[in-house]
Scaffold this motif. Structure first.
Motif, short mmCIF file in Angstrom:
data_model
loop_
_atom_site.label_atom_id
_atom_site.label_comp_id
_atom_site.label_asym_id
_atom_site.label_seq_id
_atom_site.Cartn_x
_atom_site.Cartn_y
_atom_site.Cartn_z
N VAL A 248 0.83 -1.22 0.00
CA VAL A 248 0.00 0.00 0.00
C VAL A 248 0.86 1.27 0.00
O VAL A 248 0.36 2.36 -0.24
CB VAL A 248 -0.96 0.01 1.21
N PHE A 249 2.16 1.10 0.26
CA PHE A 249 3.07 2.24 0.19
C PHE A 249 4.46 1.73 -0.12
O PHE A 249 4.92 0.75 0.47
CB PHE A 249 3.09 3.04 1.51
N ALA A 250 5.15 2.41 -1.05
CA ALA A 250 6.53 2.09 -1.39
C ALA A 250 7.19 3.39 -1.84
O ALA A 250 6.96 3.86 -2.96
CB ALA A 250 6.61 1.03 -2.48
N GLY A 251 7.96 4.00 -0.96
CA GLY A 251 8.59 5.27 -1.30
C GLY A 251 9.23 5.91 -0.08
O GLY A 251 9.53 5.24 0.92
N TRP A 252 9.40 7.22 -0.19
CA TRP A 252 10.06 7.96 0.90
C TRP A 252 9.01 8.44 1.90
O TRP A 252 7.99 9.01 1.53
CB TRP A 252 10.84 9.13 0.35
N LYS A 253 9.31 8.23 3.18
CA LYS A 253 8.44 8.71 4.26
C LYS A 253 9.31 9.43 5.27
O LYS A 253 10.37 8.92 5.67
CB LYS A 253 7.69 7.55 4.91
N THR A 254 8.84 10.63 5.69
CA THR A 254 9.61 11.45 6.61
C THR A 254 9.96 10.67 7.88
O THR A 254 9.09 10.08 8.52
CB THR A 254 8.83 12.72 7.00
N TYR A 256 11.24 7.92 8.26
CA TYR A 256 11.38 6.49 7.97
C TYR A 256 12.33 6.21 6.81
O TYR A 256 12.82 5.10 6.67
CB TYR A 256 10.01 5.87 7.66
N GLY A 257 12.54 7.23 5.95
CA GLY A 257 13.36 7.02 4.78
C GLY A 257 12.62 6.16 3.76
O GLY A 257 11.38 6.21 3.65
N LEU A 258 13.37 5.38 2.98
CA LEU A 258 12.75 4.49 1.99
C LEU A 258 11.98 3.38 2.72
O LEU A 258 12.57 2.57 3.43
CB LEU A 258 13.81 3.89 1.07
N THR A 259 10.67 3.35 2.50
CA THR A 259 9.78 2.52 3.31
C THR A 259 8.84 1.70 2.43
O THR A 259 8.39 2.17 1.38
CB THR A 259 8.95 3.39 4.27
N VAL A 260 8.53 0.49 2.92
CA VAL A 260 7.51 -0.35 2.30
C VAL A 260 6.47 -0.67 3.37
O VAL A 260 6.82 -1.06 4.49
CB VAL A 260 8.11 -1.66 1.75
N MET A 266 -7.35 -9.31 7.96
CA MET A 266 -7.91 -9.00 9.27
C MET A 266 -7.35 -7.72 9.88
O MET A 266 -7.25 -7.59 11.11
CB MET A 266 -7.70 -10.19 10.24
N GLY A 267 -6.98 -6.75 9.04
CA GLY A 267 -6.57 -5.44 9.53
C GLY A 267 -5.11 -5.29 9.87
O GLY A 267 -4.69 -4.22 10.34
N TYR A 268 -4.31 -6.33 9.66
CA TYR A 268 -2.88 -6.22 9.97
C TYR A 268 -2.15 -5.50 8.84
O TYR A 268 -2.53 -5.58 7.66
CB TYR A 268 -2.26 -7.61 10.14
N SER A 269 -1.06 -4.83 9.22
CA SER A 269 -0.14 -4.23 8.24
C SER A 269 1.26 -4.26 8.83
O SER A 269 1.43 -4.29 10.05
CB SER A 269 -0.54 -2.79 7.90
N THR A 270 2.26 -4.30 7.95
CA THR A 270 3.65 -4.31 8.40
C THR A 270 4.40 -3.20 7.67
O THR A 270 4.10 -2.87 6.52
CB THR A 270 4.33 -5.66 8.10
N ILE A 271 5.39 -2.62 8.38
CA ILE A 271 6.19 -1.50 7.85
C ILE A 271 7.66 -1.88 7.95
O ILE A 271 8.11 -2.39 8.98
CB ILE A 271 5.91 -0.20 8.62
N TYR A 272 8.39 -1.62 6.84
CA TYR A 272 9.82 -1.91 6.74
C TYR A 272 10.51 -0.60 6.33
O TYR A 272 10.31 -0.13 5.21
CB TYR A 272 10.08 -3.00 5.70
N ALA A 273 11.32 -0.01 7.23
CA ALA A 273 11.83 1.34 6.99
C ALA A 273 13.36 1.38 7.03
O ALA A 273 14.02 0.42 7.43
CB ALA A 273 11.26 2.30 8.03
N HIS A 274 13.88 2.55 6.58
CA HIS A 274 15.32 2.86 6.54
C HIS A 274 16.06 2.03 5.50
O HIS A 274 17.25 1.74 5.64
CB HIS A 274 15.99 2.69 7.90
N ASN A 275 15.37 1.61 4.43
CA ASN A 275 16.01 0.79 3.41
C ASN A 275 16.88 1.63 2.48
O ASN A 275 16.72 2.84 2.36
CB ASN A 275 14.93 0.08 2.58
N SER A 276 17.78 0.95 1.79
CA SER A 276 18.63 1.63 0.81
C SER A 276 18.08 1.46 -0.61
O SER A 276 18.41 2.25 -1.50
CB SER A 276 20.06 1.06 0.87
N ASP A 297 20.30 2.92 5.75
CA ASP A 297 20.22 3.86 6.88
C ASP A 297 19.56 5.17 6.46
O ASP A 297 19.89 6.25 6.96
CB ASP A 297 21.59 4.13 7.47
N THR A 298 18.60 5.08 5.51
CA THR A 298 17.90 6.30 5.07
C THR A 298 16.92 6.76 6.14
O THR A 298 16.44 5.98 6.95
CB THR A 298 17.14 6.02 3.76
N GLY A 299 16.64 8.06 6.12
CA GLY A 299 15.73 8.63 7.10
C GLY A 299 16.45 9.01 8.38
O GLY A 299 17.67 9.21 8.42
#
Length: 330
Positions: A248-254, A256-260, A266-276, A297-299
């Motif tokens: 639902v999101f793949a890009g730059w987030k303040t 968090y840096g490069l984030t997916v 059932m309403g769950y979501s996962t976030i993976y941040a600071h990617n290169s 180490d972005t963000g």
């Protein structure tokens, strides 16, 4: 003095009555010897055949006794076979009953596993059993019944150990559910279903090192609430989706840096941040274990690591609650 010579012929006189003249005739002397020899030979042959006849009578009587004994043995063997067949039939029925109960236990365990979200075993002893053919020779039947009994014993041992493991896993899950959310069967069923749908695997394959946990912390001199886990990994470590879902999101987030961000059931979501580097795009369907990014180490960071979050309907939850479930299932 002259020696008297024996006559060559033997004279035989026959006197029938005083009035009649005496009859006589002569035979060669060797004829009497021949008759005596023939008579002796006849007596010897008759004696030999009489002895053989007596021996044959004895052999025949012995054969009749053996035949009667053999007939008795056959009758006894038939009775034994009949009794064994009855016993085998009873054992077969008992084994079929036990086998049915084993399958019922297996089905119940599979239902509980499905409810709790535990992985289903691919092969169980009972699923490997062959149908026993109860026709044929008794010895073959006995061997088949013994083999079936051994398989059922192995299946029971397997299910005993499996049910113990299942009990322990359910105990772990129950401890993670607040008492007020498991005071009714409906609430407990929903909470178990939520745990079953949650991501439980680590987002990296390397041995995880948690550099910052979930909850309050001081970061760069400021107090804040950390909404995930910081996992210490070096640059370009493969980052994997911990559950199947949709990006639902793949890009730059303040911050968090490069984030997916991936939405799950059932309403769950996962976030993976600071990617290169990101390897997926928004709207893409991903599978569990699929590589979605490379760490960096972005963000807002103080070094290379992966920030990992689990959210339920947008609310951050402690990932270790669900990652510990994965440890219990192994």
């Amino acid at each position: 003095m002259q020696r008297r010579r024996k006559p060559d012929n033997l004279t035989i006189l026959i006197i029938s009555s005083p009035e009649e003249p005496i009859k006589h005739f002569s035979l060669p002397r060797w004829t009497l010897k021949a008759v005596l020899l023939i008579g002796l030979a006849i007596l010897l042959v008759a004696g030999y055949f009489s002895l053989e006849y007596y021996r044959n009578l004895q052999d025949l009587a012995a054969l009749k006794r053996e035949q009667e004994l053999y007939r008795d043995k056959i009758q006894i063997f038939r009775l034994i076979l009949y009794s064994q067949q009855e016993e085998i039939r009873e054992i077969s029925q008992e084994l079929e009953t036990v086998q049915t109960k084993v399958k019922e236990v297996e089905e119940l365990a599979m239902q509980v596993r499905g409810l709790a979200g535990l992985p289903q075993p691919t092969i169980t002893p009972s699923s490997q059993q062959e149908t026993v053919n109860y026709s044929g020779f008794v010895v073959k039947k006995v061997a088949q019944e013994l083999a079936t009994a051994q398989k059922l014993k192995e299946a029971l041992e397997y299910h005993r150990a499996d049910l113990k493991k299942l009990k322990d896993s359910l105990g772990v899950r129950l401890l993670k559910i607040p008492p007020e959310k498991r005071d009714t069967p409906e609430k407990l069923r929903r909470e178990l279903a939520l745990l079953a749908a949650a991501p439980t695997r680590w987002p990296v394959d390397v041995k995880p090192i948690i550099t910052s946990g979930f909850g309050p912390r001081v970061f760069m001199g400021k107090k804040e609430f950390h909404t995930g886990l910081d996992i210490g990994v070096w640059y370009k470590t493969p980052v994997k989706a911990t559950k199947a879902g949709k990006v639902v999101f793949a890009g730059w987030k303040t911050g968090y840096g490069l984030t997916v961000e991936i939405a799950h059931e059932m309403g769950y979501s996962t976030i993976y941040a600071h990617n290169s580097y990101l390897l997926v795009k928004r709207g893409e369907e991903v599978k569990e274990g699929q590589v979605i990014a490379l760490s960096g180490d972005t963000g807002r960071t103080d070094g290379p690591h992966l920030h990992y979050e689990i959210r339920l309907n947008g609310k951050p939850l402690d990932p270790l609650v669900f990652l510990s479930l994965n440890v219990e299932e192994k």
